[in-house]
Scaffold this motif. Structure first.
Motif, short mmCIF file in Angstrom:
data_model
loop_
_atom_site.label_atom_id
_atom_site.label_comp_id
_atom_site.label_asym_id
_atom_site.label_seq_id
_atom_site.Cartn_x
_atom_site.Cartn_y
_atom_site.Cartn_z
N GLY A 10 0.84 -1.21 0.00
CA GLY A 10 0.00 0.00 0.00
C GLY A 10 0.87 1.25 0.00
O GLY A 10 1.52 1.56 1.00
N GLY A 12 0.03 4.49 -0.29
CA GLY A 12 -0.89 5.63 -0.24
C GLY A 12 -0.42 6.72 0.70
O GLY A 12 0.78 6.89 0.95
N VAL A 14 -0.62 6.89 3.82
CA VAL A 14 0.03 6.39 5.03
C VAL A 14 1.30 5.60 4.68
O VAL A 14 2.38 5.91 5.18
N ASN A 92 -5.96 0.47 1.85
CA ASN A 92 -7.15 1.22 2.25
C ASN A 92 -8.24 0.28 2.78
O ASN A 92 -8.38 -0.84 2.30
N LYS A 131 -0.84 -1.85 9.71
CA LYS A 131 -0.67 -0.39 9.76
C LYS A 131 -2.00 0.28 9.42
O LYS A 131 -2.33 1.35 9.93
N GLU A 162 -1.44 3.95 12.73
CA GLU A 162 -0.75 5.20 12.42
C GLU A 162 -1.58 6.39 12.89
O GLU A 162 -2.75 6.50 12.57
N LEU A 164 -0.57 9.66 12.32
CA LEU A 164 -0.22 10.90 11.62
C LEU A 164 -1.47 11.62 11.14
O LEU A 164 -2.50 10.98 10.90
N GLU A 166 -2.83 14.08 8.06
CA GLU A 166 -2.43 14.60 6.76
C GLU A 166 -2.22 16.11 6.88
O GLU A 166 -2.88 16.79 7.66
N LYS A 221 -6.83 2.99 18.06
CA LYS A 221 -6.84 3.84 16.87
C LYS A 221 -8.27 4.32 16.56
O LYS A 221 -8.51 5.51 16.32
N LYS A 280 -15.28 7.22 8.50
CA LYS A 280 -15.15 5.76 8.29
C LYS A 280 -14.89 5.05 9.61
O LYS A 280 -15.49 4.02 9.91
P1 NAI Z 1 -4.75 5.06 0.23
O1 NAI Z 1 -5.99 4.72 -0.49
O2 NAI Z 1 -4.09 6.38 0.01
O3 NAI Z 1 -3.64 3.94 -0.08
C1 NAI Z 1 -3.89 2.57 -0.04
C2 NAI Z 1 -3.12 1.90 -1.19
O4 NAI Z 1 -3.22 0.49 -1.04
C3 NAI Z 1 -3.67 2.22 -2.57
O5 NAI Z 1 -2.66 2.82 -3.36
C4 NAI Z 1 -4.11 0.85 -3.13
O6 NAI Z 1 -3.85 0.71 -4.51
C5 NAI Z 1 -3.24 -0.09 -2.33
N1 NAI Z 1 -3.78 -1.46 -2.26
C6 NAI Z 1 -5.03 -1.85 -1.92
N2 NAI Z 1 -5.12 -3.20 -1.92
C7 NAI Z 1 -3.90 -3.67 -2.27
C8 NAI Z 1 -3.36 -4.97 -2.44
N3 NAI Z 1 -4.10 -6.06 -2.22
N4 NAI Z 1 -2.07 -5.09 -2.82
C9 NAI Z 1 -1.31 -3.99 -3.04
N5 NAI Z 1 -1.76 -2.72 -2.88
C10 NAI Z 1 -3.04 -2.57 -2.51
O7 NAI Z 1 -5.07 4.85 1.78
P2 NAI Z 1 -4.38 5.58 3.03
O8 NAI Z 1 -4.97 6.91 3.26
O9 NAI Z 1 -2.90 5.43 2.91
O10 NAI Z 1 -4.90 4.66 4.22
C11 NAI Z 1 -4.39 3.36 4.44
C12 NAI Z 1 -4.85 2.89 5.80
O11 NAI Z 1 -4.29 3.73 6.80
C13 NAI Z 1 -6.37 2.93 6.00
O12 NAI Z 1 -6.72 1.82 6.78
C14 NAI Z 1 -6.57 4.20 6.78
O13 NAI Z 1 -7.70 4.13 7.60
C15 NAI Z 1 -5.32 4.26 7.63
N6 NAI Z 1 -4.93 5.60 8.05
C16 NAI Z 1 -5.01 6.66 7.20
C17 NAI Z 1 -4.61 7.91 7.60
C18 NAI Z 1 -4.68 9.07 6.66
O14 NAI Z 1 -4.47 10.18 7.13
N7 NAI Z 1 -4.95 8.89 5.39
C19 NAI Z 1 -4.06 8.15 8.94
C20 NAI Z 1 -3.98 6.97 9.74
C21 NAI Z 1 -4.42 5.75 9.30
#
Ligand code: NAI
Length: 465
Positions: A10, A12, A14, A92, A131, A162, A164, A166, A221, A280
């Motif tokens: 992932g 993204g 995070v 995600n 994570k 995590e 953090l 954004e 979390k 969410k």
């Molecule tokens: P995001 O959508 O930006 O990134 C997730 C990535 O995972 C995407 O690029 C997607 O293509 C990839 N992905 C999904 N399934 C996959 C697989 N089977 N194999 C390989 N890659 C795969 O999501 P984000 O914002 O990074 O969030 C990730 C997690 O972290 C979520 O659970 C979220 O709740 C949590 N989180 C997010 C925060 C934020 O500020 N965005 C802060 C703290 C936690």
């Protein structure tokens, strides 16, 4: 056990920043971030580091310092899993849009796919780190997938949520209030925890690295996000009362925030919180509580979301009401589309819902955001399925210049608290608007007195002007 090879699934908001900081701080550890999304990986590998797909102050410098040395971005998920001793899952986990728990439960499809892929590929023992933000007891499901491979490989599962935010991701990662690691209480579990503690201890004082059991870590979390969002909804609830009573929500926030038991942070009234996480995670918490039959607990937290939806809707309704009950055919300029300043992330941004409501009233929306382009704006609106993509395109246009966005507008709505909005030549903007010129400051960032002196009809949140 000393970790030499880390894989993160992932890339993204995070996975990208957290792993970039680990690589930057641990030059002896090879960190590979993998993703199925080819364009995203290509963007992380872009020769010009300014083009990486996540905008965060300071992030491109950190990526530049480690990329190609001990930080790698790849689509070869299997190779990275095979090589790593420790695998972070940072995919995600959106709200389910189908089936059981639709609209509430976390969709764990991506998590399960990761677990199955790890189980299929791993030939040596691995530590798997959650994570992503997950419902409490997800580690149980992961374990049952990983422990049934029959190939003798042993897995330890840790929870390392995590925290953090954004917009301040890099400083939050470099200097976190705390790092939380949950693991099994037996010897193997404690060894796995220690291996991860060793990574963070490269730059974080040991006393800020908390270790707990897995379930406490998973639930902490969700709880942290629920508490943060609850503070926003609490002050927003008071903001509506302020508007009716002559109180000023900024003064109230200041007065209560000086009470050390309450504290000053997260007390800013606004058009409502957005972002991919708060809603969410609370919905997920509500769903879990309901599943255990804890209806009062579920109702209590659901109210945070209900209040937030109300705040967005009443902001839009106030614009319509103030503009003589019709915005049909009127140009409304949106300053900001991102869910908060210093990020290009627009997921669940309040701007989307305010725009949707105003489009229902046939307004023409002109958007300016320093980090968001028209494609993202239209994607967000199309995602709601309120009207056809064609109608969204007709109703909304994004501008690269704020003065152009505001030119000939009947009203301006501030939806994101970007610092630059304060610095604009507001006299020039006023001169080029339809009169009376209305400003609806959904983030209370503008100087109301100055704006009214120029001639604007000014509305902020939480104070009657
Ligand atoms: P995001 O959508 O930006 O990134 C997730 C990535 O995972 C995407 O690029 C997607 O293509 C990839 N992905 C999904 N399934 C996959 C697989 N089977 N194999 C390989 N890659 C795969 O999501 P984000 O914002 O990074 O969030 C990730 C997690 O972290 C979520 O659970 C979220 O709740 C949590 N989180 C997010 C925060 C934020 O500020 N965005 C802060 C703290 C936690």
């Amino acid at each position: 056990m000393k970790i030499k090879n880390i894989c993160c699934i992932g890339a993204g908001y995070v996975g990208g920043p957290t792993m970039a900081v680990i690589a930057h701080k641990c030059p002896d550890v090879k960190v590979t971030i993998v993703d199925l999304n080819k364009e995203r990986i290509a963007a992380w590998n872009d020769k010009d580091v300014a083009n990486i797909p996540v905008y965060e102050p300071g992030l491109s410098e950190i990526v530049a310092s480690a990329r190609g040395k001990n930080l790698f971005f790849s689509t070869d998920v299997e190779k990275a899993i095979d090589e790593a001793e420790m695998i972070f899952i940072s995919v995600n986990t959106p709200t389910k849009t189908y089936g059981l728990g639709k609209g509430m439960a976390a969709d764990l499809k991506n998590i399960e796919l990761c677990a199955r892929q790890i189980a299929a590929v791993a030939k040596t023992d691995k530590i798997v780190v959650e994570k992503s933000t997950l419902p409490v007891r997800t580690a149980e499901a992961l374990r049952s997938i990983l422990d049934n491979t029959g190939n003798g490989v042993k897995f330890q599962i840790l929870s390392n949520p995590e925290f953090l935010a954004e917009g301040t991701a890099v400083t939050d990662l470099l200097d976190p209030d705390r790092v939380l690691i949950g693991g099994d209480t037996d010897t193997e579990g404690q060894e796995a925890i220690e291996a991860l503690v060793q990574i963070y201890a490269n730059w974080i004082p040991r006393e800020r690295i908390l270790t707990t059991n897995v379930w406490s870590s998973e639930l902490s979390k969700l709880t942290a996000n629920a508490f943060l969002a609850q503070r926003v909804s609490s002050i927003n609830a008071i903001s509506e009362l302020c508007e009716k009573t002559g109180a000023d929500v900024n003064e109230v926030a200041r007065a209560i925030g000086m009470d050390s038991r309450i504290g000053p942070k997260f007390l800013k009234a606004s058009v409502g919180f957005g972002g991919s996480c708060f809603q969410k995670d609370i919905l997920n918490l509500v769903y879990i509580a309901k599943n255990y039959g804890l209806h009062e607990v579920a109702d209590y937290w659901e109210q945070v979301i209900i209040m937030n939806d109300h705040q967005k809707r009443r902001f839009a309704a106030n614009i319509v009401r103030t503009l003589y009950n019709t915005v049909s055919g009127k140009k409304i300029a949106f300053l900001g589309w991102a869910f908060k300043k210093d990020t290009n992330d627009t997921r669940e941004s309040a701007a989307i819902y305010v725009a949707d409501d105003l489009l229902k009233e046939q307004a023409n929306i002109a958007v300016y955001d320093p980090k968001v382009e028209e494609g993202a704006v239209l994607y967000d609106l199309n995602y709601l399925h309120t009207r056809s993509a064609e109608d969204n395109r007709k109703g909304v246009k994004a501008y690269a210049d704020p003065y152009e966005a505001c030119h000939d507008a009947h009203a301006i709505a501030v939806l994101t608290e970007w610092d630059e909005f304060r610095e604009y030549d507001w006299q020039r903007i006023y001169n080029n608007m339809k009169k009376p010129a209305f400003v609806f400051d959904g983030r209370n960032v503008l100087d109301a007195e100055r704006m009214m002196k120029i001639g604007f009809v000014f509305c902020g949140v939480g104070k009657a002007y």
